[in-house]
Design a protein around this motif. Structure first.
Motif, mmCIF file in Angstrom:
data_model
loop_
_atom_site.group_PDB
_atom_site.id
_atom_site.type_symbol
_atom_site.label_atom_id
_atom_site.label_comp_id
_atom_site.label_asym_id
_atom_site.label_seq_id
_atom_site.Cartn_x
_atom_site.Cartn_y
_atom_site.Cartn_z
ATOM 1 N N ALA A 145 0.836 -1.185 0.000
ATOM 2 C CA ALA A 145 0.000 0.000 0.000
ATOM 3 C C ALA A 145 0.876 1.241 0.000
ATOM 4 C CB ALA A 145 -0.917 -0.011 1.212
ATOM 5 N N ALA A 146 1.829 1.295 -0.911
ATOM 6 C CA ALA A 146 2.805 2.371 -0.800
ATOM 7 C C ALA A 146 3.202 2.895 -2.160
ATOM 8 C CB ALA A 146 4.023 1.869 -0.041
ATOM 9 N N TYR A 147 4.189 3.800 -2.130
ATOM 10 C CA TYR A 147 4.680 4.452 -3.329
ATOM 11 C C TYR A 147 5.340 3.461 -4.275
ATOM 12 C CZ TYR A 147 9.218 3.759 -1.273
ATOM 13 O OH TYR A 147 10.333 3.178 -0.732
ATOM 14 N N VAL A 148 5.436 3.843 -5.526
ATOM 15 C CA VAL A 148 6.210 3.093 -6.513
ATOM 16 C C VAL A 148 7.151 4.079 -7.178
ATOM 17 C CG1 VAL A 148 6.100 1.690 -8.579
ATOM 18 C CG2 VAL A 148 4.290 1.515 -6.884
ATOM 19 N N LEU A 149 8.421 3.751 -7.204
ATOM 20 C CA LEU A 149 9.386 4.647 -7.829
ATOM 21 C C LEU A 149 9.197 4.642 -9.343
ATOM 22 C CD1 LEU A 149 12.568 3.772 -5.774
ATOM 23 C CD2 LEU A 149 11.011 5.687 -5.470
ATOM 24 N N PRO A 150 9.606 5.696 -9.995
ATOM 25 C CA PRO A 150 9.429 5.755 -11.452
ATOM 26 C C PRO A 150 10.054 4.547 -12.144
ATOM 27 C CG PRO A 150 10.094 7.906 -10.589
ATOM 28 C CD PRO A 150 10.190 6.934 -9.461
ATOM 29 N N GLY A 151 9.286 3.958 -13.056
ATOM 30 C CA GLY A 151 9.791 2.838 -13.827
ATOM 31 C C GLY A 151 9.735 1.505 -13.117
ATOM 32 N N ARG A 174 7.640 -1.622 -10.771
ATOM 33 C CA ARG A 174 6.360 -2.311 -10.761
ATOM 34 C C ARG A 174 5.489 -1.803 -9.626
ATOM 35 N NH1 ARG A 174 10.141 -6.275 -11.380
ATOM 36 N NH2 ARG A 174 9.918 -6.977 -9.220
ATOM 37 N N SER A 175 4.212 -1.754 -9.873
ATOM 38 C CA SER A 175 3.262 -1.356 -8.835
ATOM 39 C C SER A 175 2.696 -2.590 -8.173
ATOM 40 C CB SER A 175 2.129 -0.538 -9.457
ATOM 41 O OG SER A 175 1.109 -0.299 -8.525
ATOM 42 N N SER A 176 2.514 -2.519 -6.854
ATOM 43 C CA SER A 176 1.894 -3.633 -6.142
ATOM 44 C C SER A 176 0.384 -3.484 -6.192
ATOM 45 C CB SER A 176 2.374 -3.654 -4.696
ATOM 46 O OG SER A 176 2.102 -2.418 -4.093
ATOM 47 N N ALA A 177 -0.289 -4.607 -5.998
ATOM 48 C CA ALA A 177 -1.744 -4.594 -6.041
ATOM 49 C C ALA A 177 -2.317 -4.025 -4.753
ATOM 50 C CB ALA A 177 -2.262 -6.014 -6.249
ATOM 51 N N HIS A 178 -3.593 -3.667 -4.788
ATOM 52 C CA HIS A 178 -4.240 -3.145 -3.598
ATOM 53 C C HIS A 178 -4.521 -4.291 -2.637
ATOM 54 C CE1 HIS A 178 -4.675 0.845 -5.176
ATOM 55 N NE2 HIS A 178 -5.181 0.348 -6.283
ATOM 56 N N PHE A 212 16.436 -7.048 -6.290
ATOM 57 C CA PHE A 212 17.191 -5.808 -6.135
ATOM 58 C C PHE A 212 16.689 -4.701 -7.061
ATOM 59 C CE2 PHE A 212 21.110 -8.534 -4.892
ATOM 60 C CZ PHE A 212 20.545 -8.779 -3.646
ATOM 61 N N GLY A 213 15.928 -5.046 -8.082
ATOM 62 C CA GLY A 213 15.383 -4.047 -8.987
ATOM 63 C C GLY A 213 14.033 -3.519 -8.560
ATOM 64 N N ASP A 214 13.458 -4.087 -7.513
ATOM 65 C CA ASP A 214 12.143 -3.660 -7.040
ATOM 66 C C ASP A 214 12.319 -2.894 -5.739
ATOM 67 O OD1 ASP A 214 9.551 -3.297 -6.255
ATOM 68 O OD2 ASP A 214 9.070 -5.414 -5.991
ATOM 69 N N LEU A 215 12.295 -1.576 -5.829
ATOM 70 C CA LEU A 215 12.440 -0.744 -4.648
ATOM 71 C C LEU A 215 11.124 -0.084 -4.264
ATOM 72 C CD1 LEU A 215 15.944 0.864 -5.273
ATOM 73 C CD2 LEU A 215 15.353 -1.170 -3.935
ATOM 74 N N SER A 216 10.002 -0.734 -4.622
ATOM 75 C CA SER A 216 8.714 -0.329 -4.080
ATOM 76 C C SER A 216 8.695 -0.689 -2.603
ATOM 77 C CB SER A 216 7.587 -1.061 -4.803
ATOM 78 O OG SER A 216 7.630 -2.449 -4.508
ATOM 79 N N ALA A 217 7.659 -0.288 -1.891
ATOM 80 C CA ALA A 217 7.566 -0.624 -0.466
ATOM 81 C C ALA A 217 7.546 -2.127 -0.261
ATOM 82 C CB ALA A 217 6.322 0.015 0.151
ATOM 83 N N VAL A 218 6.880 -2.847 -1.159
ATOM 84 C CA VAL A 218 6.856 -4.304 -1.051
ATOM 85 C C VAL A 218 8.253 -4.876 -1.267
ATOM 86 C CG1 VAL A 218 5.957 -6.422 -2.091
ATOM 87 C CG2 VAL A 218 4.447 -4.479 -1.736
ATOM 88 N N GLY A 219 8.945 -4.364 -2.275
ATOM 89 C CA GLY A 219 10.301 -4.834 -2.523
ATOM 90 C C GLY A 219 11.228 -4.547 -1.355
#
Length: 603
Positions: free
Chosen positions: A26-32, A34-38, A553-560
């Motif tokens: 439930a958080a930000y996604v950096l440019p470029g 992947r987005s996590s699901a709700h 290492f390429g996923d720096l979303s909150a989930v990553g």
């Protein structure tokens, strides 16, 4: 804070005291990226009935799963090892205190189901008062993953929201109890982050310069892991990865959905004391923590001197640390001052819990009431379920030490409270006392410290009060046959101990759960049932966060980041040699300390 380490590894010191898919986010996604699901909607607050079927989701375990189904396992070889999803751990039936009788599965009646968090250590890693430089004396005195504590804790909240009914009762968890060390540096900003994490809202895990990270992980000293840089620091030399963008991601906002069930809070030493062990509200330390100077390294002699007094506990006024800060002032680097780092008093802690802005799913106060502000008392009782009562104790010293104890006043309160919920109990001389007017109930006791870490050390902040250790608490609890278990944390270890008594009904269990900052990052799901044969069973099931086991290492979303948080903890110095290592085995516990059925005679 890494300030309680001695010259031995920090984890050894604590022990002596006692497949990659996108998961919920439930958080930000950096440019470029992947987005996590709700997140999937969870149970309504207070719903304790049978669990409804969850909507089908395409997220793999551990999301919505327990360690009965799958657990994180290290794979490969080398200095840095990835995690994969491995098989679950079995259920172990423990009958040391009562025999397991056949047919109980068909007779049992569910009484309660809830979750324990402990030792979240939500950390402002840029605080000037942190003592990361102690790592020069012990690699385990600083955690490379702790900049991700907020993302990791948000993923744990998401996991609780995703859980269905308990695996043994089908009941939805009715509440979460967090048994202390909710924050790390005893600062107001960390307290705000913790309360927002639990109740829901946006958190920016950054202090000082709002546009930059100013901590040890970009300071240029090879003593620390520099994830963004090419510096051959001591961690990269043993295999730790380079992850460009890591620090920028670590300080970006993350949104917690908040727990969808009520939650309660028990204080730990890090909630009462700076770093869990320093002098509280000391004028010098209070100025230093909000100021613009931070030490990144000190001479080896200073490391040894500080470790010595921390291990002995003979410096309640933090005299040695203050002297280190003074005579190394020229070594300190300039950082951005931040008044939000102000040290929290017990009154601040209570008042913040009572703020309706942090009510979340309730209750307002999360166990505390306005009455607790009179004297800043941090112990209370609450209703767990019909016929089940919870007692939350305050085991912290307030004068500067990481050990625990109970004051004489609180011990007397505990005895009165137990008696009020016990139709019969035993006095100190072993004589049976009957109380027909009592509200007879099963009792679960909560604290931060576990019994081995509670001592009779005098509390310089309460010099007129005798202190009582873990053995005395065990003796008191064993006088009340309706006490089922004492549930706690502090050790960062999974360990379950039977406290047997010659009168079987006076026996009870002590359930000690590992932290969510160090390996293995567990919470516990607990279910209490009546076997209708003169025994109760307390089921304990370990739970991981919702993040995928294998980090990308390429996923720096909150989930990553939450996945990285777990994987980095598994690769910490002294731990990355596999599950066969002594520290791994101790901290995760044996099979008998993990997923269990704990039988006890009904009082």
């Amino acid at each position: 804070m890494a300030g309680i380490a001695s010259t031995t590894d920090r984890r050894r010191f604590l022990l002596s005291s006692g497949a990659a898919v996108v998961a919920v986010g439930a958080a930000y996604v950096l440019p470029g990226q992947r987005s996590s699901a709700h997140p999937v909607a969870g149970p309504a607050p207070g719903d304790t009935g049978a669990a409804p079927a969850r909507p089908a989701v395409k997220r793999a375990a551990p999301y919505g799963a327990t360690t009965l189904q799958t657990t994180a396992r290290l794979t490969g070889s080398g200095g840095y090892r990835h995690l994969v999803s491995g098989p679950g751990w079995p259920l172990v039936v423990r009958g040391e205190l009562a025999a397991a009788r056949r047919g109980r599965e068909d007779r049992r009646a569910a009484l309660a189901c809830f979750v324990q968090f402990t030792d979240l250590h939500v950390a402002d890693v840029q605080s000037p008062l942190r003592t990361e430089y102690l790592r020069a004396g012990s690699p385990g005195s600083w955690r490379g993953q702790e900049a991700l504590s907020v993302a990791g804790a948000v993923s744990l909240v998401e996991q609780v929201n995703a859980l269905g009914g308990g695996p043994h009762t089908g009941r939805l968890p009715a509440f979460v109890m967090s048994t202390g060390d909710n924050m790390d540096n005893n600062s107001m900003v960390e307290l705000e982050w913790f309360l927002t994490l639990m109740s829901g809202g946006r958190i920016t895990p950054n202090t000082g310069d709002p546009a930059a990270y100013e901590g040890v992980q970009n300071c240029g000293l090879p003593l620390y892991w520099h994830p963004d840089a090419g510096l051959r620091d001591q961690d990269k030399l043993r295999g730790m990865p380079r992850i460009p963008g890591y620090l920028e991601a670590a300080i970006r906002p993350v949104t917690s959905p908040g727990l969808r069930i009520p939650w309660y809070s028990t204080p730990g030493n890090h909630d009462d004391l700076p770093g869990g062990c320093l002098a509280p509200q000391d004028p010098f330390l209070s100025d230093y923590v909000t100021g613009a100077r931070k030490l990144f390294s000190v001479p080896d002699a200073d490391v040894a001197a500080f470790n010595k007094v921390q291990e002995s506990g003979d410096d309640p006024k933090s005299t040695v640390l203050k002297e280190i800060l003074r005579h190394n002032a020229r070594r300190a680097r300039t950082v951005t001052a931040d008044p939000r780092r102000r040290l929290a008093t017990p009154h601040d802690y209570l008042r913040a819990h009572l703020d309706p802005a942090y009510a979340g799913a309730g209750p307002i106060g999360h166990g505390y009431t306005e009455n607790h502000l009179d004297g800043d008392r941090m112990y209370y009782t609450f209703r767990i379920a019909d016929g089940v009562v919870g007692i939350s104790m305050d085991t912290t010293y307030r004068s500067g030490h990481f050990e625990g104890s109970l004051g004489a006043g609180q011990l007397r309160w505990l005895e009165r409270t137990l008696a009020a919920h016990s139709a019969r109990h035993y006095d100190a001389d072993g004589r049976l006392v009957r109380n027909p007017a009592a509200d007879d109930a099963h009792v679960l006791v909560f604290s931060h410290h576990h019994s081995p870490s509670m001592t009779r050390r005098p509390d310089a902040a309460r010099t007129d009060e005798i202190r009582h250790d873990g053995a005395e608490v065990i003796e008191l609890l064993s006088r009340f046959p309706n006490v089922v278990a004492w549930i706690n944390g502090h050790s960062h270890v999974n360990r379950i101990t039977p406290h047997a008594h010659p009168v079987p009904a006076r026996s009870f269990w002590e359930v000690n759960t590992a932290s969510h900052v160090d390996y293995p990052q567990h919470a516990r799901l607990l279910e209490l049932v009546d076997n209708q044969d003169g025994t109760l069973s307390l089921f304990t099931t370990l739970v991981e966060s919702a993040a995928p086991h294998r980090a990308d290492f390429g996923d720096l979303s909150a989930v990553g980041l939450a996945s990285l948080y777990r994987e980095l903890a598994y690769n910490a110095p002294g731990l990355a040699v596999g599950m066969g290592s002594g520290v791994h085995e101790e901290m995760a516990g044996t099979a008998a300390d993990r997923n269990t059925e704990l039988l006890v005679r009904r009082g």
